[in-house]
Design a protein around this motif. Structure first.
Motif, PDB file in Angstrom:
ATOM      1  N   GLU A 102       0.844  -1.208   0.000  1.00 48.63           N
ATOM      2  CA  GLU A 102       0.000   0.000   0.000  1.00 48.63           C
ATOM      3  C   GLU A 102       0.874   1.251   0.000  1.00 48.63           C
ATOM      4  O   GLU A 102       0.553   2.241  -0.660  1.00 48.63           O
ATOM      5  CB  GLU A 102      -0.930  -0.001   1.208  1.00 48.63           C
ATOM      6  CG  GLU A 102      -1.952   1.120   1.161  1.00 48.63           C
ATOM      7  CD  GLU A 102      -3.063   0.964   2.185  1.00 48.63           C
ATOM      8  OE1 GLU A 102      -3.856   1.918   2.356  1.00 48.63           O
ATOM      9  OE2 GLU A 102      -3.156  -0.120   2.816  1.00 48.63           O
ATOM     10  N   LYS A 103       1.991   1.195   0.724  1.00 50.88           N
ATOM     11  CA  LYS A 103       2.926   2.333   0.748  1.00 50.88           C
ATOM     12  C   LYS A 103       3.512   2.569  -0.639  1.00 50.88           C
ATOM     13  O   LYS A 103       3.684   3.716  -1.069  1.00 50.88           O
ATOM     14  CB  LYS A 103       4.055   2.082   1.752  1.00 50.88           C
ATOM     15  CG  LYS A 103       5.090   3.198   1.792  1.00 50.88           C
ATOM     16  CD  LYS A 103       6.298   2.843   2.641  1.00 50.88           C
ATOM     17  CE  LYS A 103       5.975   2.899   4.097  1.00 50.88           C
ATOM     18  NZ  LYS A 103       7.213   2.757   4.938  1.00 50.88           N
ATOM     19  N   LEU A 104       3.818   1.495  -1.364  1.00 50.80           N
ATOM     20  CA  LEU A 104       4.335   1.630  -2.725  1.00 50.80           C
ATOM     21  C   LEU A 104       3.347   2.400  -3.595  1.00 50.80           C
ATOM     22  O   LEU A 104       3.729   3.331  -4.319  1.00 50.80           O
ATOM     23  CB  LEU A 104       4.614   0.250  -3.319  1.00 50.80           C
ATOM     24  CG  LEU A 104       5.021   0.214  -4.803  1.00 50.80           C
ATOM     25  CD1 LEU A 104       6.314   0.980  -5.032  1.00 50.80           C
ATOM     26  CD2 LEU A 104       5.160  -1.238  -5.283  1.00 50.80           C
ATOM     27  N   GLY A 105       2.080   2.017  -3.550  1.00 47.75           N
ATOM     28  CA  GLY A 105       1.068   2.736  -4.317  1.00 47.75           C
ATOM     29  C   GLY A 105       0.988   4.194  -3.917  1.00 47.75           C
ATOM     30  O   GLY A 105       0.893   5.088  -4.775  1.00 47.75           O
ATOM     31  N   ALA A 106       1.064   4.461  -2.614  1.00 45.95           N
ATOM     32  CA  ALA A 106       0.986   5.834  -2.121  1.00 45.95           C
ATOM     33  C   ALA A 106       2.198   6.655  -2.558  1.00 45.95           C
ATOM     34  O   ALA A 106       2.070   7.846  -2.870  1.00 45.95           O
ATOM     35  CB  ALA A 106       0.860   5.832  -0.602  1.00 45.95           C
ATOM     36  N   GLY A 145      -3.598   2.037  -2.308  1.00 47.49           N
ATOM     37  CA  GLY A 145      -2.537   2.973  -1.943  1.00 47.49           C
ATOM     38  C   GLY A 145      -2.402   4.102  -2.941  1.00 47.49           C
ATOM     39  O   GLY A 145      -2.151   5.253  -2.566  1.00 47.49           O
ATOM     40  N   TYR A 146      -2.592   3.786  -4.215  1.00 49.08           N
ATOM     41  CA  TYR A 146      -2.435   4.812  -5.252  1.00 49.08           C
ATOM     42  C   TYR A 146      -3.699   5.659  -5.400  1.00 49.08           C
ATOM     43  O   TYR A 146      -3.639   6.895  -5.397  1.00 49.08           O
ATOM     44  CB  TYR A 146      -2.090   4.179  -6.601  1.00 49.08           C
ATOM     45  CG  TYR A 146      -1.889   5.238  -7.677  1.00 49.08           C
ATOM     46  CD1 TYR A 146      -0.672   5.898  -7.804  1.00 49.08           C
ATOM     47  CD2 TYR A 146      -2.933   5.601  -8.534  1.00 49.08           C
ATOM     48  CE1 TYR A 146      -0.491   6.893  -8.760  1.00 49.08           C
ATOM     49  CE2 TYR A 146      -2.759   6.595  -9.491  1.00 49.08           C
ATOM     50  CZ  TYR A 146      -1.536   7.241  -9.592  1.00 49.08           C
ATOM     51  OH  TYR A 146      -1.373   8.235 -10.519  1.00 49.08           O
ATOM     52  N   TYR A 147      -4.857   5.015  -5.549  1.00 49.62           N
ATOM     53  CA  TYR A 147      -6.093   5.725  -5.871  1.00 49.62           C
ATOM     54  C   TYR A 147      -6.899   6.129  -4.636  1.00 49.62           C
ATOM     55  O   TYR A 147      -7.824   6.937  -4.742  1.00 49.62           O
ATOM     56  CB  TYR A 147      -6.981   4.859  -6.767  1.00 49.62           C
ATOM     57  CG  TYR A 147      -6.488   4.728  -8.192  1.00 49.62           C
ATOM     58  CD1 TYR A 147      -6.525   5.824  -9.060  1.00 49.62           C
ATOM     59  CD2 TYR A 147      -6.000   3.518  -8.673  1.00 49.62           C
ATOM     60  CE1 TYR A 147      -6.080   5.700 -10.373  1.00 49.62           C
ATOM     61  CE2 TYR A 147      -5.555   3.393  -9.985  1.00 49.62           C
ATOM     62  CZ  TYR A 147      -5.592   4.479 -10.828  1.00 49.62           C
ATOM     63  OH  TYR A 147      -5.150   4.364 -12.118  1.00 49.62           O
ATOM     64  N   GLY A 148      -6.588   5.538  -3.469  1.00 50.51           N
ATOM     65  CA  GLY A 148      -7.494   5.701  -2.339  1.00 50.51           C
ATOM     66  C   GLY A 148      -8.557   4.625  -2.426  1.00 50.51           C
ATOM     67  O   GLY A 148      -8.333   3.553  -2.989  1.00 50.51           O
ATOM     68  N   ASN A 149      -9.724   4.873  -1.899  1.00 52.72           N
ATOM     69  CA  ASN A 149     -10.790   3.856  -1.904  1.00 52.72           C
ATOM     70  C   ASN A 149     -11.428   3.671  -3.266  1.00 52.72           C
ATOM     71  O   ASN A 149     -12.051   2.666  -3.536  1.00 52.72           O
ATOM     72  CB  ASN A 149     -11.861   4.223  -0.873  1.00 52.72           C
ATOM     73  CG  ASN A 149     -11.339   4.068   0.544  1.00 52.72           C
ATOM     74  OD1 ASN A 149     -10.572   3.152   0.823  1.00 52.72           O
ATOM     75  ND2 ASN A 149     -11.741   4.971   1.426  1.00 52.72           N
ATOM     76  N   THR A 164      -4.805  -3.996  -2.910  1.00 58.16           N
ATOM     77  CA  THR A 164      -4.192  -3.208  -1.836  1.00 58.16           C
ATOM     78  C   THR A 164      -3.280  -2.142  -2.413  1.00 58.16           C
ATOM     79  O   THR A 164      -3.272  -0.989  -1.956  1.00 58.16           O
ATOM     80  CB  THR A 164      -3.390  -4.133  -0.891  1.00 58.16           C
ATOM     81  OG1 THR A 164      -4.253  -5.133  -0.350  1.00 58.16           O
ATOM     82  CG2 THR A 164      -2.755  -3.346   0.250  1.00 58.16           C
ATOM     83  N   TYR A 165      -2.516  -2.518  -3.409  1.00 60.38           N
ATOM     84  CA  TYR A 165      -1.634  -1.566  -4.096  1.00 60.38           C
ATOM     85  C   TYR A 165      -2.453  -0.440  -4.736  1.00 60.38           C
ATOM     86  O   TYR A 165      -2.114   0.749  -4.599  1.00 60.38           O
ATOM     87  CB  TYR A 165      -0.813  -2.316  -5.141  1.00 60.38           C
ATOM     88  CG  TYR A 165      -0.178  -1.442  -6.191  1.00 60.38           C
ATOM     89  CD1 TYR A 165       0.970  -0.709  -5.919  1.00 60.38           C
ATOM     90  CD2 TYR A 165      -0.741  -1.341  -7.469  1.00 60.38           C
ATOM     91  CE1 TYR A 165       1.549   0.103  -6.886  1.00 60.38           C
ATOM     92  CE2 TYR A 165      -0.172  -0.544  -8.441  1.00 60.38           C
ATOM     93  CZ  TYR A 165       0.975   0.181  -8.144  1.00 60.38           C
ATOM     94  OH  TYR A 165       1.540   0.984  -9.110  1.00 60.38           O
TER      95      TYR A 165
END
Length: 324
Positions: A128-132, A259-263, A255-256
């Motif tokens: 999730e951190k990677l996506g963020a 992290g990038y798009y939000g919900n 999950t990824y």
């Protein structure tokens, strides 16, 4: 390249008594440099291993665009990146002569850590951190104004069409069958058509353009840092998002995306586009390596599998996001 010449480059940056260690020669020659005071740097000689690997990113103006961006990004609090060094003249590029040619060189601060590993991305928190982190990078790019982006690599509709022409060269090299080349052409054409039909103006901007496990450093405290911005330039954000998704196990890709798009990440429209960009990323590797004979055997073996397992199902409307 002689050690004396490398030391002369570092002298331009007032780095005395440097200890220089060769890392690799691929898109560039790279070296780790440790100065007399223990400070560490990455020196890059922008001389690609194969002529076919050379691109706008190796030109003076193209490289300057990358370094200017990194200088701004290094002053941004939300992401940890390498900072370009300026030489005695206040310039970020030092021109050298080697083997009768002039080459650009640059020096970046060193990042302590290690390449992201496959085992790392089995951790949902890190995924999730990677996506963020990719979202943060795109957020920075959204506020970054820079001239000269026409000197940087651009991965848009025209580049996709260019990839078709390069893949066709594989026929003459006896790398691919005509049927597989046709499948690749249909795949790229479908991705382009979907981009045109949907508009996707909001998804166009600046991108890293070459995300992979080897281009992400994990520090000792678990922070993620992007490196190797050689393909930084205009493109669809889907390119980076798709490359990130392919690093992550299928069961953690939602999950990824969170992290990038939000919900708001479950739309089928996004998944269809991301699937296309996953395939573009894989095809792009073949394009980049087209002049590298050392991978020809691998390309011959893998292209039929790419077409049969992923491109053909994609063309028929099957979902491949969780299988690529």
């Amino acid at each position: 390249m002689r050690n004396e010449q490398l030391q002369e480059i570092m002298n331009e940056y007032d780095i005395r008594e440097p200890e220089i260690t060769f890392i690799r020669h691929n898109e560039n020659r790279t070296y780790k440099v440790v100065g007399h005071d223990g400070s560490a740097y990455l020196m890059r000689i922008h001389q690609p291993l194969k002529e076919g690997m050379a691109g706008q990113q190796h030109t003076y103006d193209g490289l300057l665009g990358e370094l200017q961006m990194l200088e701004h990004l290094s002053g941004w609090d939300h992401l940890l990146v390498q900072r370009p060094m300026r030489n005695r003249k206040g310039e970020m590029i030092t021109i050298i002569e080697h083997e009768g040619k002039r080459w650009n060189s640059s020096v970046l601060t060193w990042l302590e850590g290690r390449d992201l590993q496959k085992d790392d991305v089995s951790d949902p928190v890190l995924v999730e951190k990677l996506g963020a982190c990719i979202a943060e990078l795109h957020k920075f790019y959204g506020s970054y104004e820079q001239e000269g982006l026409d000197k940087r690599p651009s991965q848009g509709l025209a580049y996709n069409l260019y990839m078709i022409e390069v893949i066709k060269q594989g026929l003459a090299k006896d790398l691919f069958t005509s049927s597989d080349v046709s499948i690749i052409e249909e795949t790229i054409s479908l991705v382009n058509a979907r981009l045109v039909d949907s508009g996707n103006v909001e998804a166009w901007g600046l991108i890293h353009g070459d995300l992979s496990l080897g281009n992400i450093i994990m520090t000792s405290d678990g922070e993620l840092s992007f490196i190797d911005f050689g393909f930084f330039g205009p493109g669809y954000h889907y390119t980076d998002v798709a490359m990130g998704a392919m690093m992550v196990p299928s069961q953690l890709r939602d999950t990824y995306l969170k992290g990038y798009y939000g919900n708001d990440h479950t739309g089928q429209h996004k998944l269809v586009l991301l699937e296309g960009f996953m395939l573009l990323a894989i095809i792009g590797y073949y394009v980049f390596q087209m002049e590298n004979e050392s991978v020809y055997a691998w390309m011959r073996e893998r292209m039929p599998k790419l077409c049969a397992d992923f491109c053909t199902p994609y063309l028929s409307g099957a979902r491949i996001f969780y299988s690529v």
